[in-house]
Every structure is written in structure tokens, then in C-alpha cells.
Design a protein around this motif. Sequence first.
Motif, PDB file in Angstrom:
ATOM      1  N   UNK A  22     -48.600  -6.602  54.043  1.00  0.00           N
ATOM      2  CA  UNK A  22     -49.826  -7.390  53.893  1.00  0.00           C
ATOM      3  C   UNK A  22     -50.655  -7.360  55.175  1.00  0.00           C
ATOM      4  N   UNK A  23     -50.005  -7.638  56.304  1.00  0.00           N
ATOM      5  CA  UNK A  23     -50.732  -7.677  57.579  1.00  0.00           C
ATOM      6  C   UNK A  23     -51.289  -6.301  57.943  1.00  0.00           C
ATOM      7  N   UNK A  24     -50.464  -5.274  57.759  1.00  0.00           N
ATOM      8  CA  UNK A  24     -50.912  -3.920  58.102  1.00  0.00           C
ATOM      9  C   UNK A  24     -52.065  -3.473  57.217  1.00  0.00           C
ATOM     10  N   UNK A  25     -52.012  -3.849  55.952  1.00  0.00           N
ATOM     11  CA  UNK A  25     -53.098  -3.497  55.039  1.00  0.00           C
ATOM     12  C   UNK A  25     -54.406  -4.148  55.470  1.00  0.00           C
ATOM     13  N   UNK A  26     -54.335  -5.407  55.877  1.00  0.00           N
ATOM     14  CA  UNK A  26     -55.544  -6.111  56.336  1.00  0.00           C
ATOM     15  C   UNK A  26     -56.086  -5.457  57.606  1.00  0.00           C
ATOM     16  N   UNK A  27     -55.205  -5.112  58.532  1.00  0.00           N
ATOM     17  CA  UNK A  27     -55.651  -4.487  59.779  1.00  0.00           C
ATOM     18  C   UNK A  27     -56.251  -3.108  59.514  1.00  0.00           C
ATOM     19  N   UNK A  80     -57.809 -10.726  64.266  1.00  0.00           N
ATOM     20  CA  UNK A  80     -56.887 -10.283  65.321  1.00  0.00           C
ATOM     21  C   UNK A  80     -55.499 -10.910  65.194  1.00  0.00           C
ATOM     22  N   UNK A  81     -55.364 -12.239  64.977  1.00  0.00           N
ATOM     23  CA  UNK A  81     -54.015 -12.830  64.900  1.00  0.00           C
ATOM     24  C   UNK A  81     -53.139 -12.226  63.803  1.00  0.00           C
ATOM     25  N   UNK A  82     -53.763 -11.697  62.746  1.00  0.00           N
ATOM     26  CA  UNK A  82     -52.996 -11.139  61.631  1.00  0.00           C
ATOM     27  C   UNK A  82     -52.160  -9.954  62.094  1.00  0.00           C
ATOM     28  N   UNK A  83     -52.620  -9.248  63.136  1.00  0.00           N
ATOM     29  CA  UNK A  83     -51.906  -8.062  63.622  1.00  0.00           C
ATOM     30  C   UNK A  83     -50.502  -8.397  64.123  1.00  0.00           C
ATOM     31  N   UNK A  84     -50.261  -9.654  64.453  1.00  0.00           N
ATOM     32  CA  UNK A  84     -48.944 -10.041  64.968  1.00  0.00           C
ATOM     33  C   UNK A  84     -47.838  -9.770  63.953  1.00  0.00           C
ATOM     34  N   UNK A  85     -48.163  -9.879  62.662  1.00  0.00           N
ATOM     35  CA  UNK A  85     -47.149  -9.699  61.615  1.00  0.00           C
ATOM     36  C   UNK A  85     -47.140  -8.277  61.045  1.00  0.00           C
ATOM     37  N   UNK A  86     -47.786  -7.337  61.743  1.00  0.00           N
ATOM     38  CA  UNK A  86     -47.854  -5.962  61.240  1.00  0.00           C
ATOM     39  C   UNK A  86     -46.545  -5.198  61.400  1.00  0.00           C
ATOM     40  N   UNK A  87     -45.601  -5.768  62.135  1.00  0.00           N
ATOM     41  CA  UNK A  87     -44.273  -5.155  62.263  1.00  0.00           C
ATOM     42  C   UNK A  87     -43.312  -6.225  62.744  1.00  0.00           C
ATOM     43  N   UNK A  88     -42.038  -5.841  62.746  1.00  0.00           N
ATOM     44  CA  UNK A  88     -41.011  -6.750  63.214  1.00  0.00           C
ATOM     45  C   UNK A  88     -40.614  -6.368  64.629  1.00  0.00           C
ATOM     46  N   UNK A  89     -40.245  -7.355  65.403  1.00  0.00           N
ATOM     47  CA  UNK A  89     -39.891  -7.100  66.805  1.00  0.00           C
ATOM     48  C   UNK A  89     -38.451  -6.614  66.916  1.00  0.00           C
ATOM     49  N   UNK A  90     -38.203  -5.426  66.388  1.00  0.00           N
ATOM     50  CA  UNK A  90     -36.870  -4.827  66.448  1.00  0.00           C
ATOM     51  C   UNK A  90     -37.005  -3.383  66.840  1.00  0.00           C
TER      52      UNK A  90
END
Length: 619
Positions: free
Chosen positions: A265-270, A600-610
Motif C-alpha cells: 500500500x505504502x509503496x504504491x502510494x509513493x 512523505x510520512x507514508x514512505x516510512x511503511x514502504x518496507x520493513x526494517x530487516x
Amino acid sequence: MVYKIKELTGLLGLALIMFIVTLDTTITNIALPTITANFKTSLDTSNWVSTIYVLVLSVCMIPVAKIGDQLGRKKTMLLGLIFFGSGSLFCGFSNFINWLITMRGVQGVGGAIATTIMIPLCVSLLGREKANQAVGEIGAVAALAAAIGPTLGGLIIHYWSWHFIFFINVPITLVALVLIYTCFSESYDLTISSKINYLGILLLSLTLFLLTFVLLKGYDFGWTSQRIIFISVAAMIFLITFVVNDLKQKEPLIEFSLFKNSTFLSSTIIYFTAGFTIVCSSVIFNFFLEDVLNYSALRAGLIIMFSSVMVIIAMPLGNKLGQQFSFRWPIMAGSILMAVSLLLLTQISYIISKFDMIFDMCVLGLGFGLASLSLVSAVQYIPETKAGIASGMVNAARQLGTCLGIALLVGTLNNNVKVASQAVQADGLSRIQSSRLAPDVKKVLKQEVSRQFKNTNNVKLTHKKINMKIIKQKSKKTVQLPEPSKSSDFDVLYPGSTKLTQGSKKLDQSSQEFYQYLYSENKTSGGRLDIPAAVAEKIAKNNYLMAIEQSKLRSGIQLVAQKQVLQRVLKNIKQNKNQQLTQAFTKTFWIAFIFLALTVPIAYWSDKSIKLIDRKKVS
């Protein structure tokens, strides 16, 4: 990563496809002024050359992904290339604007097929693990194509013709056809139904078309006008009907369940915002360069080219960091930089330096390149069987961002320019009326200023030039010349010249009277005053000529003073026009900046911190 020969040539074919399909979303933008002039149409009409392409891409990407899964991805890709190549060929041969727009729609169908089938074909060729990196590399090619479009378009228009921006697609399409045919095996998704939701396609198409129309024409008709309200309501009804209908389908057109995945979802929006952002450089900023600064298409393209250079740097670097750590951070950085670049563009002025423009483009290109990695992050946690439909959805989001960006920003810009032109016209006419100019000069100057701004609904304002020839002809006449103002450079010279002219006239009158007296006395005296009478006659003639020349000098001073006033009035009108037009663009960039800043804040959820080694466990 090392690829086998067949894999490498297959990737080359996919990269060529993504290059030409993405290139055509931006390469035509720089040609719009030329196409508008060539077909003698308005920008509102010629703008559909760009809009229809990305609109069809947006509408068709999702359903063709399903069609490809069912009929065979290789066959569908080949069919899409045939559509795209033939559409390009007929676009190049277009002699009518409506035919060009129609063929751009055909191109859009082919582009939608080719773009959507790309990721599933890549997975079938390389496997899931290799495909993630390969998609990133192909995405870099796509981002480069989007950024390089204006530059390449400028070169083609400068050295050849706008027709060749379409002709160049044909040989590349033929090469891609051969590579896809020889390097790929047929693949299907046998887990999905063969049923296609044609009603859903129709409803989605109508929704997007009406939404685009509202954004493009909202200012022209008025946002509260009955027409816009009716169309907006209709678009909302079609959208709700589509969602309700699609949710009832066993095999929906849009897999709404995919949006439960926060990364997707986040990546699609970005990726949507990336498509929106490219409009700011390839369309809006390009119009500023060509139609306000009067740059040629080539010169404008060379300025915008620097965004392409930064994309070349940003995409591979960001992809490497994303694969090794997390795509979250480069995508967040890209989103922030895109917003910053638009903030910088809100500060443009008519006297902006080349360095500042190039710097703005570099920031935009760097941000766009990093944010475009959302194409990769969007599908990395999606099941392989859903890769096709997920790819179609995320790519459709990018094209939809471009489509709605063109509609919203061009519509906003046209309105801003219209308001600016009205303000400049009113100010110009007021300046002319209050200036010390001859009545005939005022009249023709008012006519020319009014003609320049007549029916100005787009940014082609500066291509209407004031006819200086007729103004110069009128300004040379000495009839009803105004006196120079007391604050002018002629404050001392003109009064002195006036006194000299008056004195010359009195002297001429006195010498004439003296000559007439001597002439009369000479006749009564029998010619005894011949010599004095002759001398008086010469003096009278010289005084007469001196009075004429003195009057000419006085008129000459008035003409020079009027010329000075005329130059000042024209300079003020031009400066005000440049200032008002520039503000029209900065206001448009402010709208774009606010939109991007909010996302801009939506980009935070574009991936997981792993890290990469942990992703295998997650997937």
C-alpha cells in the motif's frame, strides 16, 4: 549478480520495452508547444496527446495483467508490442490532431500490456530471488526514460521533427519483439478464473476519465458550476459502483486484499507520487522554460536533462542499499527530496540563474530515482502467483499519478496564467492611459496590448508579440504631441526650446513686418531703398527658416520624450508580465509541494526494517 546469456538478452528485451513505454509518458510533453502550433490548435486540445496515453495506461494495466495470466504472458506481451509499435508508427504519420490523440490511445493499450507483463515474465525467466534485483535494474531504466524524455524530445525536435519522437519507437519495438520471442517460454497463472469483469473495466475507465476531465477543466467551467458538480457526482457514483461490483467478484479486477499489506500500500502510494512529480519537471517546468524564458525545446531539454543524470546515479545506488538493508530509507529520502525540489521550484524567478535551475533538477532527479524504488518494494512480499496483478496495480498507480498530475497541474497552471494575463492587461492599459503619449499612440498601443492577451487561456502567452512596427509609425507623427513631464530628462530642455520657438516666431513676425515696411517705402521712394529692402528680405527669410527649424527642434524633443515614455511603458508591461507569469508557475508548484509534503510520512511503511537474510523467512 551474474546472468546467463539467455537471461541477459531477455532482460535486455524487457529493459527496452520499459524504456520506450515509459519514455513516451514524458517525451511528448516537450513537444506539446510544437504540436500545438503545427496543428493550429489550443493547448487544452493538444494536452490530450499526453493525457490520453497515461489515462489508457492507468485504466488498462490492471485488466491486462489478468488477461496475461490467463492467455499466456509471452503471447500477451508480443501482442502489446504490436499495439505499441503500430500506434507509434501511425502517430508519426498523423496529419490531424484527433487522429494523433486516437493513436496515442492505441499506444497506451500496448504500453499497458507491456508494462504489466514485465514483472511476471521476469520472475518466470530468473526465479523470484534474482527477479527482485532485475526488476530494480529495469526500474532504473524506466525511471531514466521518464527523466530523459524531455531532453531527447528537445534534441529530436531541434534536429528533425516532432514526428520522429514516435518513429524512434518502431525499430526498438521490433528488436524487443525478437528478444521476447526467442528468450522467454510461455507462462500462465492457472489458479485464477478465466472470467473477465468487463463491467468493472468499463466502470473504472469511466471513473478515471471523468476524474481527469474534472481536474483538467475545473477552473475553466468553475469548481462549483453545475457541469463540474454533475461530472464529479457521476465519477463518484461510478467509483462506488465499481468497488461494490469488484468486491463481489471471485476474481476481482483490483485485488483489494493486497492493500492489507502495508508495504504494498505504502509503496504504491509513493510510486503514485513519483508519477505525479515527473509532471512538474517534464510538463510544468518545461513550459516555464519554453514559454516564459523563451528557451528552445533543445535548450529546455538540456536543463531538464540533469534530473536524468541524477536518476542514473540514484536508482542503482538506492537499489543496492535497499537489497542489502531496507528499501524504507532510500524511498523516504527520495520522497523528501522530491518535496524539497518542488519547494525550490516555488522560488523560481524570471531572472533565475542556470545554476539554480540545474540544481533544482538535480534534487528532483535524485528524489525521483530513489522514490521509484517503491516499484521494487511494492511486490517483494507479494506471493508469486499474484505478482502479475500486483505489478499491474503498482504500475497503474504510477501512470495514474502522471495522468492526474497533468490534469490537475496543467488545469491549475492554465487558470493561474489566465488570471495573471488579466492582471497584466489591466495594469498595462492603466499605464498607457496615464502616460504622456499622443492619442494615436495610446490608441494603437492599447489595441496591441489587448490583442496580446485576447483569449489567453494557456501558457502560450509570450508567443503573442506586440506589433512594434505600427507603434513606431504612429509615434513618429508630430500631431498632438504631449509635453514632456516635469520629472523627465527634458524638464529644462523643453521649456527652453519652447521659449526659443516663441522668440523665433516673434522675431520672424517682426522681420516680416520690417521687410514689408521697407518694401513699401522703397516703392514710394523710387527705389532708393533697394539694398536695405533686399537685406531685410533675406533677414526675414532666414528668421522664417530659423523659426521652422526651432519648431522642429521643439517637436523633436517631444518625440524623443515620447519615445522614452513609450519604452518605459513597454518595459514596465513586460516586467509585470514576466513577474505575473512566474507567479502563476510558483503558485502551481506550491500546490504540488503541499501534496508531496503530505505524502512523505507514508514512505516510512514502504518496507520493513530487516536485512536481506531475514526477508527470506518473512516471504
